[in-house]
Design a protein around this motif. Structure first.
Motif, mmCIF file in Angstrom:
data_model
loop_
_atom_site.group_PDB
_atom_site.id
_atom_site.type_symbol
_atom_site.label_atom_id
_atom_site.label_comp_id
_atom_site.label_asym_id
_atom_site.label_seq_id
_atom_site.Cartn_x
_atom_site.Cartn_y
_atom_site.Cartn_z
ATOM 1 N N GLU A 89 0.818 -1.208 0.000
ATOM 2 C CA GLU A 89 0.000 0.000 0.000
ATOM 3 C C GLU A 89 0.858 1.266 0.000
ATOM 4 O O GLU A 89 2.005 1.275 0.432
ATOM 5 N N ASP A 90 0.248 2.342 -0.522
ATOM 6 C CA ASP A 90 0.856 3.675 -0.542
ATOM 7 C C ASP A 90 2.179 3.711 -1.317
ATOM 8 O O ASP A 90 3.104 4.441 -0.950
ATOM 9 N N CYS A 91 2.274 2.923 -2.394
ATOM 10 C CA CYS A 91 3.483 2.911 -3.213
ATOM 11 C C CYS A 91 3.288 3.752 -4.475
ATOM 12 O O CYS A 91 2.161 3.999 -4.911
ATOM 13 N N ARG A 92 4.426 4.163 -5.069
ATOM 14 C CA ARG A 92 4.401 4.896 -6.331
ATOM 15 C C ARG A 92 5.421 4.265 -7.264
ATOM 16 O O ARG A 92 6.610 4.158 -6.925
ATOM 17 N N VAL A 93 4.953 3.810 -8.421
ATOM 18 C CA VAL A 93 5.823 3.196 -9.423
ATOM 19 C C VAL A 93 5.811 4.088 -10.655
ATOM 20 O O VAL A 93 4.770 4.292 -11.285
ATOM 21 N N GLU A 94 6.986 4.617 -11.016
ATOM 22 C CA GLU A 94 7.065 5.641 -12.053
ATOM 23 C C GLU A 94 7.286 5.040 -13.446
ATOM 24 O O GLU A 94 7.497 3.837 -13.614
ATOM 25 N N SER A 95 7.285 5.905 -14.432
ATOM 26 C CA SER A 95 7.458 5.524 -15.829
ATOM 27 C C SER A 95 8.810 4.855 -16.047
ATOM 28 O O SER A 95 9.824 5.261 -15.460
ATOM 29 N N GLY A 96 8.822 3.828 -16.900
ATOM 30 C CA GLY A 96 10.066 3.155 -17.261
ATOM 31 C C GLY A 96 10.511 2.070 -16.313
ATOM 32 O O GLY A 96 11.522 1.408 -16.550
ATOM 33 N N VAL A 97 9.782 1.864 -15.238
ATOM 34 C CA VAL A 97 10.151 0.835 -14.258
ATOM 35 C C VAL A 97 9.692 -0.537 -14.747
ATOM 36 O O VAL A 97 8.572 -0.685 -15.230
ATOM 37 N N ASN A 98 10.574 -1.534 -14.641
ATOM 38 C CA ASN A 98 10.239 -2.925 -14.945
ATOM 39 C C ASN A 98 10.303 -3.731 -13.653
ATOM 40 O O ASN A 98 11.366 -3.780 -13.013
ATOM 41 N N LEU A 99 9.207 -4.336 -13.265
ATOM 42 C CA LEU A 99 9.147 -5.134 -12.033
ATOM 43 C C LEU A 99 8.768 -6.562 -12.368
ATOM 44 O O LEU A 99 7.825 -6.801 -13.127
ATOM 45 N N GLY A 100 9.474 -7.506 -11.743
ATOM 46 C CA GLY A 100 9.126 -8.909 -11.866
ATOM 47 C C GLY A 100 10.000 -9.649 -12.854
ATOM 48 O O GLY A 100 10.798 -9.050 -13.568
ATOM 49 N N PRO A 101 9.819 -10.967 -12.851
ATOM 50 C CA PRO A 101 8.907 -11.730 -11.991
ATOM 51 C C PRO A 101 9.483 -11.978 -10.597
ATOM 52 O O PRO A 101 10.676 -11.855 -10.385
ATOM 53 N N GLY A 102 8.600 -12.302 -9.666
ATOM 54 C CA GLY A 102 8.995 -12.655 -8.312
ATOM 55 C C GLY A 102 9.416 -11.490 -7.455
ATOM 56 O O GLY A 102 10.363 -11.594 -6.673
#
Length: 253
Positions: A231-244
Protein backbone atom coordinates in the motif's frame (compact mmCIF):
# COMPACT_ATOMS: atom_id res chain seq x y z
CA UNK A 1 -7.46 -24.90 22.95
CA UNK A 2 -4.53 -22.74 24.07
CA UNK A 3 -1.54 -22.15 21.80
CA UNK A 4 2.05 -21.51 22.85
CA UNK A 5 4.13 -19.79 20.16
CA UNK A 6 7.87 -20.07 20.68
CA UNK A 7 9.24 -16.86 19.17
CA UNK A 8 12.62 -16.39 20.83
CA UNK A 9 13.68 -14.51 17.72
CA UNK A 10 17.50 -14.33 17.72
CA UNK A 11 19.29 -15.72 14.66
CA UNK A 12 22.79 -14.45 13.92
CA UNK A 13 22.56 -15.99 10.46
CA UNK A 14 20.15 -13.21 9.48
CA UNK A 15 22.36 -10.32 10.56
CA UNK A 16 22.30 -7.38 10.01
CA UNK A 17 18.49 -7.63 9.75
CA UNK A 18 18.19 -9.65 12.95
CA UNK A 19 19.82 -6.89 14.96
CA UNK A 20 16.73 -4.75 14.21
CA UNK A 21 13.98 -7.38 13.85
CA UNK A 22 13.35 -10.61 15.74
CA UNK A 23 13.23 -13.47 13.23
CA UNK A 24 9.43 -13.98 13.56
CA UNK A 25 8.90 -10.33 12.53
CA UNK A 26 10.64 -10.79 9.18
CA UNK A 27 8.04 -9.93 6.52
CA UNK A 28 6.35 -12.52 4.34
CA UNK A 29 4.82 -10.40 1.56
CA UNK A 30 2.65 -7.81 3.35
CA UNK A 31 2.92 -8.67 7.06
CA UNK A 32 5.29 -10.16 9.63
CA UNK A 33 5.66 -13.92 9.32
CA UNK A 34 4.41 -14.52 12.86
CA UNK A 35 1.14 -12.77 11.98
CA UNK A 36 0.52 -15.46 9.37
CA UNK A 37 1.10 -18.02 12.15
CA UNK A 38 -1.37 -16.27 14.45
CA UNK A 39 -4.02 -15.99 11.73
CA UNK A 40 -3.56 -19.67 10.88
CA UNK A 41 -4.25 -20.55 14.52
CA UNK A 42 -7.21 -18.19 14.89
CA UNK A 43 -8.83 -19.64 11.76
CA UNK A 44 -8.79 -23.03 13.51
CA UNK A 45 -10.49 -21.87 16.68
CA UNK A 46 -7.59 -20.96 18.97
CA UNK A 47 -8.63 -18.14 21.34
CA UNK A 48 -5.82 -18.01 23.92
CA UNK A 49 -2.34 -17.40 22.53
CA UNK A 50 0.81 -17.33 24.67
CA UNK A 51 3.96 -15.83 23.14
CA UNK A 52 7.34 -16.86 24.54
CA UNK A 53 9.84 -14.13 23.64
CA UNK A 54 13.50 -13.32 24.07
CA UNK A 55 15.11 -11.14 21.38
CA UNK A 56 13.51 -7.69 20.96
CA UNK A 57 10.26 -8.85 22.61
CA UNK A 58 8.74 -5.36 22.61
CA UNK A 59 8.46 -5.41 18.80
CA UNK A 60 6.20 -8.45 18.85
CA UNK A 61 4.14 -7.28 21.82
CA UNK A 62 3.58 -3.78 20.38
CA UNK A 63 2.49 -5.29 17.05
CA UNK A 64 -0.13 -7.65 18.48
CA UNK A 65 -1.27 -5.92 21.67
CA UNK A 66 -3.92 -7.74 23.68
CA UNK A 67 -5.33 -9.66 20.71
CA UNK A 68 -8.62 -7.75 20.38
CA UNK A 69 -8.07 -7.25 16.65
CA UNK A 70 -8.17 -11.02 16.18
CA UNK A 71 -10.91 -11.67 18.73
CA UNK A 72 -8.46 -13.48 21.01
CA UNK A 73 -6.53 -12.99 24.23
CA UNK A 74 -2.77 -12.69 23.88
CA UNK A 75 -0.30 -13.26 26.71
CA UNK A 76 3.45 -12.55 26.71
CA UNK A 77 6.18 -14.39 28.61
CA UNK A 78 9.81 -13.30 28.64
CA UNK A 79 12.44 -16.05 28.40
CA UNK A 80 15.52 -14.15 29.52
CA UNK A 81 17.83 -17.09 28.87
CA UNK A 82 17.36 -20.16 26.67
CA UNK A 83 18.10 -22.42 29.64
CA UNK A 84 14.98 -21.03 31.35
CA UNK A 85 12.61 -22.10 28.57
CA UNK A 86 11.32 -25.22 30.34
CA UNK A 87 10.83 -23.40 33.65
CA UNK A 88 8.91 -20.56 32.00
CA UNK A 89 6.68 -22.98 30.07
CA UNK A 90 5.86 -24.91 33.26
CA UNK A 91 5.04 -21.71 35.16
CA UNK A 92 2.17 -20.70 32.83
CA UNK A 93 -1.38 -21.60 33.85
CA UNK A 94 -2.59 -22.96 30.52
CA UNK A 95 -6.19 -24.09 30.14
CA UNK A 96 -6.36 -27.74 31.14
CA UNK A 97 -6.37 -30.09 28.16
CA UNK A 98 -4.53 -30.07 24.81
CA UNK A 99 -1.93 -27.38 24.21
CA UNK A 100 -0.82 -26.50 20.70
CA UNK A 101 2.89 -25.75 20.37
CA UNK A 102 3.73 -23.55 17.38
CA UNK A 103 6.86 -21.96 16.00
CA UNK A 104 6.98 -18.24 15.28
CA UNK A 105 9.56 -18.88 12.55
CA UNK A 106 8.15 -21.93 10.73
CA UNK A 107 4.76 -22.83 9.29
CA UNK A 108 4.17 -26.39 8.02
CA UNK A 109 2.09 -26.70 4.87
CA UNK A 110 -0.45 -29.49 5.26
CA UNK A 111 -2.57 -30.99 2.54
CA UNK A 112 -5.79 -29.04 2.10
CA UNK A 113 -8.35 -30.14 4.68
CA UNK A 114 -5.78 -31.95 6.84
CA UNK A 115 -6.49 -30.76 10.39
CA UNK A 116 -5.16 -33.81 12.23
CA UNK A 117 -2.99 -31.63 14.45
CA UNK A 118 -6.15 -30.03 15.84
CA UNK A 119 -8.58 -32.96 15.77
CA UNK A 120 -6.61 -36.08 16.82
CA UNK A 121 -6.51 -37.39 20.37
CA UNK A 122 -3.22 -37.75 22.23
CA UNK A 123 0.19 -36.21 21.66
CA UNK A 124 1.23 -35.56 18.07
CA UNK A 125 3.82 -33.54 16.20
CA UNK A 126 4.32 -32.25 12.66
CA UNK A 127 7.51 -33.18 10.84
CA UNK A 128 8.85 -32.25 7.42
CA UNK A 129 11.48 -34.42 5.73
CA UNK A 130 11.95 -36.19 9.04
CA UNK A 131 12.65 -32.99 11.05
CA UNK A 132 10.33 -31.55 13.68
CA UNK A 133 8.80 -28.28 12.47
CA UNK A 134 8.28 -26.82 15.95
CA UNK A 135 4.56 -27.67 15.77
CA UNK A 136 2.99 -30.23 18.09
CA UNK A 137 0.04 -30.86 20.37
CA UNK A 138 0.62 -32.03 23.95
CA UNK A 139 -1.43 -32.39 27.10
CA UNK A 140 -0.78 -29.52 29.51
CA UNK A 141 -0.33 -32.09 32.30
CA UNK A 142 2.66 -33.63 30.53
CA UNK A 143 4.25 -30.22 30.08
CA UNK A 144 3.78 -29.39 33.76
CA UNK A 145 5.65 -32.58 34.70
CA UNK A 146 8.43 -32.22 32.15
CA UNK A 147 12.02 -32.45 33.43
CA UNK A 148 14.26 -29.42 33.49
CA UNK A 149 14.90 -28.34 29.89
CA UNK A 150 18.16 -26.47 29.41
CA UNK A 151 17.98 -25.47 25.74
CA UNK A 152 15.75 -25.37 22.67
CA UNK A 153 17.47 -28.54 21.42
CA UNK A 154 16.69 -30.30 24.72
CA UNK A 155 13.06 -29.20 24.41
CA UNK A 156 12.91 -30.58 20.85
CA UNK A 157 14.27 -33.91 22.07
CA UNK A 158 11.77 -34.05 24.95
CA UNK A 159 8.81 -33.43 22.63
CA UNK A 160 10.07 -36.22 20.37
CA UNK A 161 10.10 -38.62 23.31
CA UNK A 162 6.57 -37.68 24.38
CA UNK A 163 5.06 -38.15 20.92
CA UNK A 164 4.82 -41.75 19.78
CA UNK A 165 6.14 -42.52 16.31
CA UNK A 166 2.69 -43.37 14.97
CA UNK A 167 1.43 -39.87 15.84
CA UNK A 168 3.94 -37.99 13.71
CA UNK A 169 2.23 -36.03 10.94
CA UNK A 170 4.34 -35.38 7.84
CA UNK A 171 3.90 -31.98 6.16
CA UNK A 172 4.40 -31.50 2.44
CA UNK A 173 6.66 -28.49 3.04
CA UNK A 174 7.50 -26.02 5.80
CA UNK A 175 7.87 -22.28 5.34
CA UNK A 176 11.04 -21.41 7.24
CA UNK A 177 12.23 -17.87 8.00
CA UNK A 178 15.47 -18.87 9.75
CA UNK A 179 17.70 -18.24 6.72
CA UNK A 180 17.81 -15.91 3.73
CA UNK A 181 17.30 -18.92 1.44
CA UNK A 182 14.21 -19.88 3.45
CA UNK A 183 12.79 -16.36 3.25
CA UNK A 184 13.23 -16.28 -0.54
CA UNK A 185 11.68 -19.74 -0.88
CA UNK A 186 8.67 -18.69 1.23
CA UNK A 187 8.05 -15.63 -0.94
CA UNK A 188 8.40 -17.63 -4.15
CA UNK A 189 5.89 -20.22 -2.93
CA UNK A 190 3.38 -17.58 -1.88
CA UNK A 191 3.67 -15.64 -5.15
CA UNK A 192 3.30 -18.86 -7.16
CA UNK A 193 0.05 -19.59 -5.26
CA UNK A 194 1.25 -22.88 -3.76
CA UNK A 195 0.46 -21.77 -0.19
CA UNK A 196 -3.35 -21.68 0.16
CA UNK A 197 -5.11 -20.01 3.05
CA UNK A 198 -2.76 -17.13 3.87
CA UNK A 199 -4.39 -13.72 4.21
CA UNK A 200 -3.22 -10.64 2.25
CA UNK A 201 -4.46 -7.09 2.05
CA UNK A 202 -3.94 -6.57 -1.70
CA UNK A 203 -6.33 -7.58 -4.45
CA UNK A 204 -5.23 -9.62 -7.44
CA UNK A 205 -5.80 -7.13 -10.25
CA UNK A 206 -4.60 -9.58 -12.91
CA UNK A 207 -3.32 -13.16 -12.60
CA UNK A 208 -0.22 -12.98 -10.43
CA UNK A 209 -0.37 -9.19 -10.00
CA UNK A 210 -1.43 -7.99 -6.54
CA UNK A 211 -2.02 -4.26 -6.07
CA UNK A 212 -2.69 -2.82 -2.60
CA UNK A 213 -4.68 0.30 -1.82
CA UNK A 214 -3.49 3.79 -2.72
CA UNK A 215 -0.91 2.63 -5.29
CA UNK A 216 0.04 5.05 -8.08
CA UNK A 217 1.15 2.97 -11.05
CA UNK A 218 2.37 4.84 -14.13
CA UNK A 219 0.88 3.52 -17.40
CA UNK A 220 4.40 3.12 -18.82
CA UNK A 221 5.59 0.90 -15.96
CA UNK A 222 5.93 -2.79 -16.88
CA UNK A 223 4.91 -5.55 -14.43
CA UNK A 224 5.79 -9.18 -15.13
CA UNK A 225 3.92 -11.61 -12.87
CA UNK A 226 4.20 -12.52 -10.14
CA UNK A 227 4.47 -9.10 -8.50
CA UNK A 228 3.07 -7.84 -5.19
CA UNK A 229 2.92 -4.07 -4.53
CA UNK A 230 2.22 -2.90 -0.99
CA UNK A 231 0.00 0.00 0.00
CA UNK A 232 0.86 3.67 -0.54
CA UNK A 233 3.48 2.91 -3.21
CA UNK A 234 4.40 4.90 -6.33
CA UNK A 235 5.82 3.20 -9.42
CA UNK A 236 7.07 5.64 -12.05
CA UNK A 237 7.46 5.52 -15.83
CA UNK A 238 10.07 3.15 -17.26
CA UNK A 239 10.15 0.84 -14.26
CA UNK A 240 10.24 -2.92 -14.94
CA UNK A 241 9.15 -5.13 -12.03
CA UNK A 242 9.13 -8.91 -11.87
CA UNK A 243 8.91 -11.73 -11.99
CA UNK A 244 8.99 -12.66 -8.31
CA UNK A 245 9.06 -9.15 -6.81
CA UNK A 246 7.49 -7.87 -3.58
CA UNK A 247 7.45 -4.09 -3.09
CA UNK A 248 7.08 -3.05 0.52
CA UNK A 249 4.54 -0.48 1.66
CA UNK A 250 5.22 3.23 1.16
CA UNK A 251 7.95 2.69 -1.46
CA UNK A 252 8.79 4.92 -4.41
CA UNK A 253 10.33 3.28 -7.47
Amino acid sequence: MDAAILALGENKGLDPLNSRFPTPMMPLVDRPFIQHVVEYLVARGVQEVHFFLNHLPERIESHFGGGERWGCRFHYHLVRDESALGRVLRSVAFTEGPLLLASGERLPLMREGDDRLFSMQGARMVTCQGEWTGWACLDTGKLAKSPEIESSDAFDAWVGRVVMKKNKIEAEHCLDMRSFAGILDAHNRVLSKTVPGLMFSAREADPGLWISRNVRLHPAARLTAPVYIGEDCRVESGVNLGPGVVVGARSII
